[in-house]
Design a protein around this motif. Structure first.
Motif, PDB file in Angstrom:
ATOM      1  N   TRP A 116      43.612  30.181  33.030  1.00 56.26           N
ATOM      2  CA  TRP A 116      43.141  31.322  33.815  1.00 56.26           C
ATOM      3  C   TRP A 116      42.949  32.572  32.967  1.00 56.26           C
ATOM      4  O   TRP A 116      42.624  33.635  33.500  1.00 56.26           O
ATOM      5  CB  TRP A 116      44.122  31.643  34.941  1.00 56.26           C
ATOM      6  CG  TRP A 116      44.425  30.481  35.827  1.00 56.26           C
ATOM      7  CD1 TRP A 116      43.671  29.351  35.998  1.00 56.26           C
ATOM      8  CD2 TRP A 116      45.579  30.319  36.659  1.00 56.26           C
ATOM      9  NE1 TRP A 116      44.276  28.494  36.876  1.00 56.26           N
ATOM     10  CE2 TRP A 116      45.446  29.063  37.311  1.00 56.26           C
ATOM     11  CE3 TRP A 116      46.695  31.088  36.931  1.00 56.26           C
ATOM     12  CZ2 TRP A 116      46.386  28.583  38.207  1.00 56.26           C
ATOM     13  CZ3 TRP A 116      47.643  30.615  37.818  1.00 56.26           C
ATOM     14  CH2 TRP A 116      47.491  29.368  38.447  1.00 56.26           C
ATOM     15  N   ILE A 173      45.393  34.114  31.252  1.00 56.44           N
ATOM     16  CA  ILE A 173      46.582  34.952  31.475  1.00 56.44           C
ATOM     17  C   ILE A 173      47.681  34.496  30.536  1.00 56.44           C
ATOM     18  O   ILE A 173      47.927  33.286  30.394  1.00 56.44           O
ATOM     19  CB  ILE A 173      47.044  34.870  32.939  1.00 56.44           C
ATOM     20  CG1 ILE A 173      45.959  35.450  33.854  1.00 56.44           C
ATOM     21  CG2 ILE A 173      48.369  35.596  33.147  1.00 56.44           C
ATOM     22  CD1 ILE A 173      46.227  35.253  35.315  1.00 56.44           C
ATOM     23  N   LYS A 217      37.784  34.597  32.643  1.00 57.12           N
ATOM     24  CA  LYS A 217      38.482  33.435  33.208  1.00 57.12           C
ATOM     25  C   LYS A 217      39.353  33.830  34.384  1.00 57.12           C
ATOM     26  O   LYS A 217      39.485  33.075  35.355  1.00 57.12           O
ATOM     27  CB  LYS A 217      39.323  32.769  32.132  1.00 57.12           C
ATOM     28  CG  LYS A 217      38.523  32.088  31.030  1.00 57.12           C
ATOM     29  CD  LYS A 217      39.452  31.424  30.031  1.00 57.12           C
ATOM     30  CE  LYS A 217      38.670  30.712  28.935  1.00 57.12           C
ATOM     31  NZ  LYS A 217      39.565  30.062  27.952  1.00 57.12           N
ATOM     32  N   ALA A 218      39.983  35.008  34.307  1.00 53.52           N
ATOM     33  CA  ALA A 218      40.852  35.445  35.398  1.00 53.52           C
ATOM     34  C   ALA A 218      40.079  35.628  36.696  1.00 53.52           C
ATOM     35  O   ALA A 218      40.638  35.462  37.785  1.00 53.52           O
ATOM     36  CB  ALA A 218      41.552  36.750  35.014  1.00 53.52           C
ATOM     37  N   VAL A 221      46.471  40.008  31.455  1.00 55.13           N
ATOM     38  CA  VAL A 221      45.187  39.292  31.399  1.00 55.13           C
ATOM     39  C   VAL A 221      44.611  39.439  29.998  1.00 55.13           C
ATOM     40  O   VAL A 221      44.407  40.558  29.517  1.00 55.13           O
ATOM     41  CB  VAL A 221      44.211  39.842  32.452  1.00 55.13           C
ATOM     42  CG1 VAL A 221      42.870  39.113  32.351  1.00 55.13           C
ATOM     43  CG2 VAL A 221      44.792  39.695  33.847  1.00 55.13           C
ATOM     44  N   TYR A 264      44.288  35.688  40.931  1.00 53.12           N
ATOM     45  CA  TYR A 264      45.190  35.349  39.832  1.00 53.12           C
ATOM     46  C   TYR A 264      46.577  35.972  40.008  1.00 53.12           C
ATOM     47  O   TYR A 264      47.573  35.400  39.550  1.00 53.12           O
ATOM     48  CB  TYR A 264      44.569  35.770  38.494  1.00 53.12           C
ATOM     49  CG  TYR A 264      44.437  37.252  38.267  1.00 53.12           C
ATOM     50  CD1 TYR A 264      45.474  37.985  37.696  1.00 53.12           C
ATOM     51  CD2 TYR A 264      43.270  37.928  38.592  1.00 53.12           C
ATOM     52  CE1 TYR A 264      45.364  39.343  37.465  1.00 53.12           C
ATOM     53  CE2 TYR A 264      43.143  39.282  38.364  1.00 53.12           C
ATOM     54  CZ  TYR A 264      44.187  39.986  37.799  1.00 53.12           C
ATOM     55  OH  TYR A 264      44.060  41.338  37.585  1.00 53.12           O
ATOM     56  N   GLN A 265      46.694  37.099  40.655  1.00 55.14           N
ATOM     57  CA  GLN A 265      48.005  37.717  40.864  1.00 55.14           C
ATOM     58  C   GLN A 265      48.879  36.855  41.774  1.00 55.14           C
ATOM     59  O   GLN A 265      50.053  36.589  41.464  1.00 55.14           O
ATOM     60  CB  GLN A 265      47.830  39.117  41.452  1.00 55.14           C
ATOM     61  CG  GLN A 265      47.107  40.082  40.512  1.00 55.14           C
ATOM     62  CD  GLN A 265      46.930  41.449  41.137  1.00 55.14           C
ATOM     63  OE1 GLN A 265      47.179  41.645  42.331  1.00 55.14           O
ATOM     64  NE2 GLN A 265      46.482  42.409  40.349  1.00 55.14           N
ATOM     65  N   THR A 291      49.166  28.989  33.418  1.00 53.02           N
ATOM     66  CA  THR A 291      48.246  30.131  33.552  1.00 53.02           C
ATOM     67  C   THR A 291      47.301  30.302  32.367  1.00 53.02           C
ATOM     68  O   THR A 291      46.404  31.148  32.424  1.00 53.02           O
ATOM     69  CB  THR A 291      49.055  31.420  33.728  1.00 53.02           C
ATOM     70  OG1 THR A 291      49.919  31.602  32.595  1.00 53.02           O
ATOM     71  CG2 THR A 291      49.896  31.358  34.998  1.00 53.02           C
TER      72      THR A 291
END
Length: 264
Positions: free
Chosen positions: A148, A150, A94-95, A89, A102-103, A145
């Motif tokens: 996000w 990431i 954002k995550a 991250v 997110y995971q 991603t």
């Protein structure tokens, strides 16, 4: 005294609840009255009790083991491929706010991308050009991603399971290629050997003594092998003398018609 003690304890509890400590690899996403306020940490910082809410995010590199995916390659071969993905991250705000989990989102994206990319390549490329496959998967997943917060650091395909029938066919193909290569090498060696023998024969014709030396060398090689073979060698001079004698005898027996005595 008791009236002052209760508010003091209440203020002391609020002060302790407002103090937060995050480790070096942790970040605190602060929501003030439900809105994203700031990202704090690591170390010691304070928040406003009952007003701020904190969500903790781990920014260390995470490893995702993608379970084996069954897919059909571009040349219609059914295989199973698994991989491992490394990501971290880079924007905790954002995550937390752009994606619910997110995971799980990263895992699902990597799994579907692995299946799609493998299905676009033939089996030989999957086995021999893994770096190209890995880079393509990393590029696609990182593009998905990025909004996000990431970053995908690396993707590595681990195992490629091939059907037993295809394994036998590949073994036969490899054996045929090796046999072809061996025959080509043997043919090239024979061609080169014939050229060398031709050069040697010309050298021996110009110098007959070389043939006698070669015979003596062959006797030495045979004697060094400790075998029971007995070889009787005849000097080359005898062979040359016998050849000359046979040629002269043939010339004497062939009398031309002019030299025959006249008939009476």
């Amino acid at each position: 005294m008791e009236q002052l003690l209760i508010p003091l304890l209440f203020l002391l509890g609020l002060s302790f609840s407002s103090i937060k400590i995050d480790r070096e690899y942790e970040r605190g996403v602060i929501f003030r009255l439900g809105r994203l306020s700031d990202v704090k940490g690591p170390g010691l910082y304070c928040i406003i009790p009952a007003v701020d809410q904190k969500a903790k995010v781990d920014i260390r590199t995470k490893t995702v083991d993608i379970e084996p995916q069954e897919t059909v390659t571009a040349d219609s071969v059914t295989i199973r491929v698994n991989a491992v993905l490394y990501y971290r991250v880079i924007d905790p705000g954002k995550a937390i706010t752009r994606v619910e989990n997110y995971q799980m989102a990263v895992y699902q994206t990597a799994m579907t991308t692995l299946r799609n990319v493998v299905g676009q390549n033939i089996l030989d490329d999957i086995l021999q050009k893994r770096d190209k496959i890995n880079f393509k998967i990393q590029e696609i997943v990182d593009e998905v991603t990025e909004p996000w917060g990431i970053a995908v650091e690396r993707v590595e395909t681990k195992d490629v399971e091939i059907p037993p029938t295809m394994q036998r066919a590949m073994a036969k193909e490899a054996e045929a290629i090796r046999e072809k290569r061996a025959r080509i090498i043997k043919a090239e060696a024979e061609q080169e050997s014939s050229l060398k023998l031709g050069e040697a024969s010309k050298s021996i014709m110009s110098n007959p003594a070389a043939l006698e030396l070669r015979r003596l060398q062959m006797l030495t090689e045979i004697g060094a092998e400790n075998n029971t073979t007995t070889i009787l060698m005849m000097p080359s001079d005898f062979i040359s003398l016998a050849k000359q004698w046979s040629e002269s005898l043939q010339q004497q027996t062939q009398i031309s018609p002019e030299k025959l005595p006249p008939k009476q």
